[in-house]
Scaffold this motif. Sequence first.
Motif, PDB file in Angstrom:
ATOM      1  N   HIS A   1       0.845  -1.189   0.000  1.00 18.49           N
ATOM      2  CA  HIS A   1       0.000   0.000   0.000  1.00 18.49           C
ATOM      3  C   HIS A   1       0.884   1.245   0.000  1.00 18.49           C
ATOM      4  O   HIS A   1       2.016   1.228   0.486  1.00 18.49           O
ATOM      5  CB  HIS A   1      -0.889   0.043   1.247  1.00 18.49           C
ATOM      6  CG  HIS A   1      -1.643  -1.219   1.510  1.00 18.49           C
ATOM      7  ND1 HIS A   1      -2.857  -1.497   0.912  1.00 18.49           N
ATOM      8  CD2 HIS A   1      -1.354  -2.284   2.294  1.00 18.49           C
ATOM      9  CE1 HIS A   1      -3.288  -2.684   1.316  1.00 18.49           C
ATOM     10  NE2 HIS A   1      -2.393  -3.180   2.160  1.00 18.49           N
TER      11      HIS A   1
ATOM     12  N   TRP B   1       4.327  -9.184  -7.000  1.00 19.49           N
ATOM     13  CA  TRP B   1       3.073  -8.758  -6.390  1.00 19.49           C
ATOM     14  C   TRP B   1       2.600  -7.420  -6.972  1.00 19.49           C
ATOM     15  O   TRP B   1       3.387  -6.624  -7.477  1.00 19.49           O
ATOM     16  CB  TRP B   1       3.270  -8.576  -4.885  1.00 19.49           C
ATOM     17  CG  TRP B   1       3.772  -9.789  -4.172  1.00 19.49           C
ATOM     18  CD1 TRP B   1       3.080 -10.941  -3.923  1.00 19.49           C
ATOM     19  CD2 TRP B   1       5.067  -9.972  -3.569  1.00 19.49           C
ATOM     20  NE1 TRP B   1       3.862 -11.824  -3.213  1.00 19.49           N
ATOM     21  CE2 TRP B   1       5.079 -11.257  -2.984  1.00 19.49           C
ATOM     22  CE3 TRP B   1       6.213  -9.179  -3.477  1.00 19.49           C
ATOM     23  CZ2 TRP B   1       6.204 -11.762  -2.309  1.00 19.49           C
ATOM     24  CZ3 TRP B   1       7.324  -9.673  -2.807  1.00 19.49           C
ATOM     25  CH2 TRP B   1       7.305 -10.943  -2.235  1.00 19.49           C
ATOM     26  N   ASP B   2       1.294  -7.175  -6.860  1.00 20.88           N
ATOM     27  CA  ASP B   2       0.719  -5.889  -7.251  1.00 20.88           C
ATOM     28  C   ASP B   2       1.185  -4.796  -6.288  1.00 20.88           C
ATOM     29  O   ASP B   2       1.344  -5.037  -5.088  1.00 20.88           O
ATOM     30  CB  ASP B   2      -0.811  -5.943  -7.209  1.00 20.88           C
ATOM     31  CG  ASP B   2      -1.400  -6.728  -8.364  1.00 20.88           C
ATOM     32  OD1 ASP B   2      -0.653  -7.085  -9.288  1.00 20.88           O
ATOM     33  OD2 ASP B   2      -2.616  -6.997  -8.327  1.00 20.88           O
ATOM     34  N   VAL B   3       1.351  -3.600  -6.821  1.00 17.84           N
ATOM     35  CA  VAL B   3       1.660  -2.442  -5.986  1.00 17.84           C
ATOM     36  C   VAL B   3       0.851  -1.261  -6.522  1.00 17.84           C
ATOM     37  O   VAL B   3       0.809  -1.036  -7.738  1.00 17.84           O
ATOM     38  CB  VAL B   3       3.179  -2.156  -5.959  1.00 17.84           C
ATOM     39  CG1 VAL B   3       3.732  -1.869  -7.335  1.00 17.84           C
ATOM     40  CG2 VAL B   3       3.505  -1.029  -5.004  1.00 17.84           C
ATOM     41  N   PRO B   4       0.159  -0.522  -5.645  1.00 22.65           N
ATOM     42  CA  PRO B   4      -0.695   0.568  -6.121  1.00 22.65           C
ATOM     43  C   PRO B   4       0.115   1.782  -6.548  1.00 22.65           C
ATOM     44  O   PRO B   4       1.145   2.106  -5.950  1.00 22.65           O
ATOM     45  CB  PRO B   4      -1.560   0.892  -4.896  1.00 22.65           C
ATOM     46  CG  PRO B   4      -0.713   0.502  -3.735  1.00 22.65           C
ATOM     47  CD  PRO B   4       0.080  -0.693  -4.181  1.00 22.65           C
TER      48      PRO B   4
ATOM     49  N   SER C   1      -4.837   2.269  -1.010  1.00 26.05           N
ATOM     50  CA  SER C   1      -4.705   1.518  -2.246  1.00 26.05           C
ATOM     51  C   SER C   1      -4.961   2.437  -3.449  1.00 26.05           C
ATOM     52  O   SER C   1      -5.037   3.661  -3.327  1.00 26.05           O
ATOM     53  CB  SER C   1      -5.656   0.333  -2.258  1.00 26.05           C
ATOM     54  OG  SER C   1      -5.352  -0.519  -3.343  1.00 26.05           O
ATOM     55  N   SER C   2      -5.112   1.819  -4.614  1.00 24.28           N
ATOM     56  CA  SER C   2      -5.329   2.573  -5.844  1.00 24.28           C
ATOM     57  C   SER C   2      -5.981   1.657  -6.864  1.00 24.28           C
ATOM     58  O   SER C   2      -5.775   0.438  -6.837  1.00 24.28           O
ATOM     59  CB  SER C   2      -3.998   3.102  -6.371  1.00 24.28           C
ATOM     60  OG  SER C   2      -4.131   3.604  -7.690  1.00 24.28           O
ATOM     61  N   ASP C   3      -6.758   2.247  -7.755  1.00 22.84           N
ATOM     62  CA  ASP C   3      -7.343   1.456  -8.839  1.00 22.84           C
ATOM     63  C   ASP C   3      -6.279   1.059  -9.862  1.00 22.84           C
ATOM     64  O   ASP C   3      -6.464   0.113 -10.624  1.00 22.84           O
ATOM     65  CB  ASP C   3      -8.443   2.250  -9.542  1.00 22.84           C
ATOM     66  CG  ASP C   3      -9.660   2.459  -8.650  1.00 22.84           C
ATOM     67  OD1 ASP C   3      -9.858   1.642  -7.732  1.00 22.84           O
ATOM     68  OD2 ASP C   3     -10.391   3.443  -8.874  1.00 22.84           O
TER      69      ASP C   3
ATOM     70  N   LYS D   1      -2.677  -0.422 -10.645  1.00 19.80           N
ATOM     71  CA  LYS D   1      -1.667  -1.300 -10.042  1.00 19.80           C
ATOM     72  C   LYS D   1      -0.530  -1.551 -11.029  1.00 19.80           C
ATOM     73  O   LYS D   1      -0.725  -1.535 -12.252  1.00 19.80           O
ATOM     74  CB  LYS D   1      -2.286  -2.643  -9.644  1.00 19.80           C
ATOM     75  CG  LYS D   1      -3.484  -2.576  -8.704  1.00 19.80           C
ATOM     76  CD  LYS D   1      -3.085  -2.223  -7.303  1.00 19.80           C
ATOM     77  CE  LYS D   1      -4.168  -2.588  -6.288  1.00 19.80           C
ATOM     78  NZ  LYS D   1      -5.487  -2.000  -6.583  1.00 19.80           N
ATOM     79  N   GLU D   2       0.646  -1.788 -10.487  1.00 18.76           N
ATOM     80  CA  GLU D   2       1.809  -2.208 -11.279  1.00 18.76           C
ATOM     81  C   GLU D   2       2.416  -3.441 -10.626  1.00 18.76           C
ATOM     82  O   GLU D   2       2.117  -3.763  -9.477  1.00 18.76           O
ATOM     83  CB  GLU D   2       2.853  -1.090 -11.360  1.00 18.76           C
ATOM     84  CG  GLU D   2       2.415   0.114 -12.161  1.00 18.76           C
ATOM     85  CD  GLU D   2       3.471   1.205 -12.215  1.00 18.76           C
ATOM     86  OE1 GLU D   2       3.349   2.076 -13.088  1.00 18.76           O
ATOM     87  OE2 GLU D   2       4.403   1.186 -11.375  1.00 18.76           O
ATOM     88  N   GLN D   3       3.272  -4.113 -11.370  1.00 13.45           N
ATOM     89  CA  GLN D   3       3.996  -5.264 -10.839  1.00 13.45           C
ATOM     90  C   GLN D   3       5.492  -5.086 -11.110  1.00 13.45           C
ATOM     91  O   GLN D   3       5.885  -4.397 -12.047  1.00 13.45           O
ATOM     92  CB  GLN D   3       3.525  -6.583 -11.469  1.00 13.45           C
ATOM     93  CG  GLN D   3       2.070  -6.918 -11.218  1.00 13.45           C
ATOM     94  CD  GLN D   3       1.142  -6.170 -12.152  1.00 13.45           C
ATOM     95  OE1 GLN D   3       1.479  -5.926 -13.313  1.00 13.45           O
ATOM     96  NE2 GLN D   3      -0.029  -5.789 -11.652  1.00 13.45           N
TER      97      GLN D   3
END
Length: 475
Positions: free
Chosen positions: A16, A42-45, A25-27, A29-31
């Motif tokens: 987060h 993992w996803d990161v906002p 969070s955020s709509d 996301k990046e990896q």
Amino acid sequence: MPATIANGDAPELAFHNIVDGKPRSSDVKEQVIDPRTEEVGWDVPVASAQDLDDAVDAARRAFKTWRFVSHDEREKILQSVADCLRTNKDVLAQAHMKETGKSFIMASADVEVAALHYEYYKGMTLEDDVQYEDAEVKIVGTYVPIGVTAAISPWNFPLILSSVKVASALATGNCVIIKPSPFTPYAILKFCELVQSVLPPGVFQALHGGADLGERMTLHRGIDQISFTGTVAVGQHILQNCTKTMKKVILEMAGNDAAIICEDADLGKVIPSVAHGCFFHAGQVCVASKRIYVHESLYDKFMELFIEEAKKWSPNNILFAPLSNRPNFERAKSILEDSKKNNHDIVLGGEVKNDEKGFWLPPTIIAKPPEESRIVQEEQFAPITPVMIWSDEDDVIARANLENSGLGASLYTPDLDKARRIAQRLESGSVWINRFERPHFGAYFAGWKLSGFGGELGKRGLYDYCQVQCLHFHK
């Protein structure tokens, strides 16, 4: 309670942005791509412009009280931050491995070094000093926090280099918003989340994003200081942006470090040190030994021993690593291809296995490339090392003093008087004598010329996180 995981067992982690003490969070996301395997992480906002505005507002509110927290209380808090790092070492090391490609041992060491930075600064104070006094006036210099610091950290040592900025800011009473590199956001975001339990809301926040977020930070009127570690081109752009709001600026930029081996050097001691300076973390160190100059009387023997030593640095060596991201991998390959195109003498390595996963380059040594070649003039940031020959002291010093060489240098000779004489002619902020380059938390670390503006570390580094206020007491 911290999560506990075994060496090598990657847990499922959530990340987060941290704004005003809370996860956000955020709509979008990046990896991150694992540089060892090229697997998606993992996803990161991604933080928005509103997230930045909210973080700045929170920091400015927190600063009103944080700036007046006593030194004793800040000392306790900095120790609690160090304790938090150590308590969560395994989780942070696993996140660090996935984003940097480092071994578990290297990643764990990074967590420990970060903790040491907080412990070092917990006992550091900037005392008032009498700058002038006579029968009529006494002038006292005091050191007060600047306000809100935005720290933009690099991808090669995310936790260590961000800890320098955060610890320096907190120790001097500033609030800090960290933006990790988009290639390595995991460990910093997770650490910032965990440490909220020991810090007041808004004092330390973290936002993930790319160049657009960094641009907004450098132009934001609610941010009083930028501390940046990265490339020359980006640092120059940041400096230009900061003039628009007259922000304080600290820039630590590229260092095309020269290592000079003198004619009286003991090669048995020198070779392992030089190899460590060149190949640790695949050369992805701000002050790695990036150009080697060997006296003509030792050159042939040096090369024989250096080639054998370099062979010890491979994927099986826990201190070696892949290149941390594809852009750096492709750039390093282009430098290597340039040497091949120009028929440079590649005496070790030079081959890239494109059919294998991961951003791996083998230790590569290039013998006597021309001084004007790309491999010598540019900072490689890869395990590709040019080794040149020298005979005249004035000449090698002139060759060492490139415009982009102002961060560090190393020098090998048992004659310490000679070492000091040569070192003081090298145009670098730090010179290591009879050892590979490595910053020390007790020593001011500042680049000269294209390598930097301002500095960090040591007691001297704290002054760069302060305003100087002079109090004139008329008697």
